[in-house]
Scaffold this motif. Structure first.
Motif, PDB file in Angstrom:
ATOM      1  N   ALA A 271       2.342   1.769  -3.470  1.00  0.00           N
ATOM      2  CA  ALA A 271       1.323   2.206  -4.427  1.00  0.00           C
ATOM      3  C   ALA A 271       0.984   3.674  -4.213  1.00  0.00           C
ATOM      4  O   ALA A 271       0.832   4.449  -5.177  1.00  0.00           O
ATOM      5  CB  ALA A 271       0.074   1.341  -4.300  1.00  0.00           C
ATOM      6  N   GLU A 272       0.887   4.085  -2.959  1.00  0.00           N
ATOM      7  CA  GLU A 272       0.519   5.464  -2.663  1.00  0.00           C
ATOM      8  C   GLU A 272       1.602   6.446  -3.089  1.00  0.00           C
ATOM      9  O   GLU A 272       1.308   7.502  -3.654  1.00  0.00           O
ATOM     10  CB  GLU A 272       0.198   5.613  -1.177  1.00  0.00           C
ATOM     11  CG  GLU A 272      -1.115   4.942  -0.799  1.00  0.00           C
ATOM     12  CD  GLU A 272      -1.447   5.032   0.685  1.00  0.00           C
ATOM     13  OE1 GLU A 272      -0.697   5.703   1.436  1.00  0.00           O
ATOM     14  OE2 GLU A 272      -2.469   4.434   1.087  1.00  0.00           O
TER      15      GLU A 272
ATOM     16  N   SER B 136      -3.801   2.328  -5.637  1.00  0.00           N
ATOM     17  CA  SER B 136      -3.994   3.643  -5.024  1.00  0.00           C
ATOM     18  C   SER B 136      -4.403   4.646  -6.094  1.00  0.00           C
ATOM     19  O   SER B 136      -3.765   4.734  -7.145  1.00  0.00           O
ATOM     20  CB  SER B 136      -2.708   4.132  -4.351  1.00  0.00           C
ATOM     21  OG  SER B 136      -2.406   3.373  -3.215  1.00  0.00           O
TER      22      SER B 136
ATOM     23  N   ALA C  65      -2.029  -3.809  -4.349  1.00  0.00           N
ATOM     24  CA  ALA C  65      -2.579  -2.579  -3.785  1.00  0.00           C
ATOM     25  C   ALA C  65      -2.769  -1.583  -4.921  1.00  0.00           C
ATOM     26  O   ALA C  65      -1.841  -1.332  -5.692  1.00  0.00           O
ATOM     27  CB  ALA C  65      -1.656  -1.996  -2.721  1.00  0.00           C
TER      28      ALA C  65
ATOM     29  N   THR D 283      -6.879   3.799  -1.250  1.00  0.00           N
ATOM     30  CA  THR D 283      -6.130   2.594  -1.589  1.00  0.00           C
ATOM     31  C   THR D 283      -6.954   1.357  -1.274  1.00  0.00           C
ATOM     32  O   THR D 283      -7.598   1.276  -0.224  1.00  0.00           O
ATOM     33  CB  THR D 283      -4.808   2.547  -0.800  1.00  0.00           C
ATOM     34  OG1 THR D 283      -4.021   3.693  -1.134  1.00  0.00           O
ATOM     35  CG2 THR D 283      -4.006   1.284  -1.127  1.00  0.00           C
TER      36      THR D 283
ATOM     37  N   ALA E 265       0.825  -1.209   0.000  1.00  0.00           N
ATOM     38  CA  ALA E 265       0.000   0.000   0.000  1.00  0.00           C
ATOM     39  C   ALA E 265       0.858   1.257   0.000  1.00  0.00           C
ATOM     40  O   ALA E 265       0.585   2.212  -0.734  1.00  0.00           O
ATOM     41  CB  ALA E 265      -0.939  -0.013   1.207  1.00  0.00           C
TER      42      ALA E 265
ATOM     43  N   GLU F 218      -6.875  -3.053  -1.513  1.00  0.00           N
ATOM     44  CA  GLU F 218      -5.961  -4.184  -1.606  1.00  0.00           C
ATOM     45  C   GLU F 218      -6.710  -5.469  -1.943  1.00  0.00           C
ATOM     46  O   GLU F 218      -7.797  -5.732  -1.412  1.00  0.00           O
ATOM     47  CB  GLU F 218      -5.207  -4.356  -0.285  1.00  0.00           C
ATOM     48  CG  GLU F 218      -4.000  -5.259  -0.393  1.00  0.00           C
ATOM     49  CD  GLU F 218      -3.077  -5.135   0.816  1.00  0.00           C
ATOM     50  OE1 GLU F 218      -3.046  -6.084   1.620  1.00  0.00           O
ATOM     51  OE2 GLU F 218      -2.413  -4.087   0.948  1.00  0.00           O
TER      52      GLU F 218
END
Length: 215
Positions: free
Chosen positions: A71-72, A145, A143, A155, A68, A157
């Motif tokens: 991805a963010e 985002s 993940a 986000t 996560a 998952e």
């Protein structure tokens, strides 16, 4: 965790989901396999995907310690640079007998060239070192985002469980797909057509959650 995850980046405060309207959306990836899958998933929703590579956006360093987090940071970087909403994916293979490796380092196991033939051999070699009774159970995590230019981010998952096979089979898909058989099936992801894979994959699982919340 079985993929029941959503994070809005707003601490513990309750936040309403922000709807994504039709228009341009940056896919914050230089991985053409991922870009292709995400384009197909977005197809029915009036979204106009443009990849980070098409916009000549740089790839940020993946310094996060979770799928996560990575991805963010990729979504934020693409949204900041493009001025458009940006969707980023971070995903990988987690092998139970290897303590969850390669995990967030899945691409890096392929070396600087991201050679997944090499990466798959390393996974198999490390399982052999564990011993002949080593579990072949594994799962993929994804993940997704979505970040807007004003910094709002959400986000989602997803996960798919399966087993590893050797030697690899199939010439479709990408990454570790040729050695991963999802669920109780017999085909690897790389032996499936895109339409089939895109209904059962970890990315599809995360995408279903994103669609339900944002589209």
């Amino acid at each position: 965790m079985r993929g029941d995850f959503c994070h809005t980046g707003q601490g513990d405060r309750p936040v309403s989901h922000r709807k994504l309207t039709p228009g341009k959306l940056v896919i914050a990836s230089h991985n053409q396999g991922k870009v292709r899958e995400i384009r197909e998933l977005l197809g029915p929703y009036g979204i106009e995907p443009v990849s980070a590579a098409e916009l000549d956006l740089p790839e940020p360093d993946e310094t996060g310690t979770t799928f996560a987090a990575n991805a963010e940071l990729k979504a934020r970087a693409a949204a900041d640079l493009s001025g458009l909403p940006a969707l980023a994916d971070d995903s990988g293979l987690c092998v139970e007998a290897l303590g969850g490796e390669p995990g967030i380092f899945s691409a890096r196991w392929g070396g600087p060239e991201k050679d997944f033939g090499l990466a798959m051999r390393l996974v198999n070699d490390n399982l052999a070192k564990v011993g002949p009774e080593a579990s072949r159970d594994a799962h993929f995590v994804c993940a997704l985002s979505l970040c807007w230019p004003d910094g709002h981010i959400e986000t989602f998952e997803g996960r798919v469980d399966g087993t590893l096979v050797w030697p690899p089979r199939g010439d479709k898909g990408h990454g570790y797909d040729p050695m991963f058989v999802p669920g109780e099936g017999k085909l690897t992801f790389a032996e499936m057509d895109d339409a089939t894979k895109n209904t059962i994959s970890h990315r599809a699982d995360a995408f279903r959650k994103l669609v339900a919340a944002l589209l």
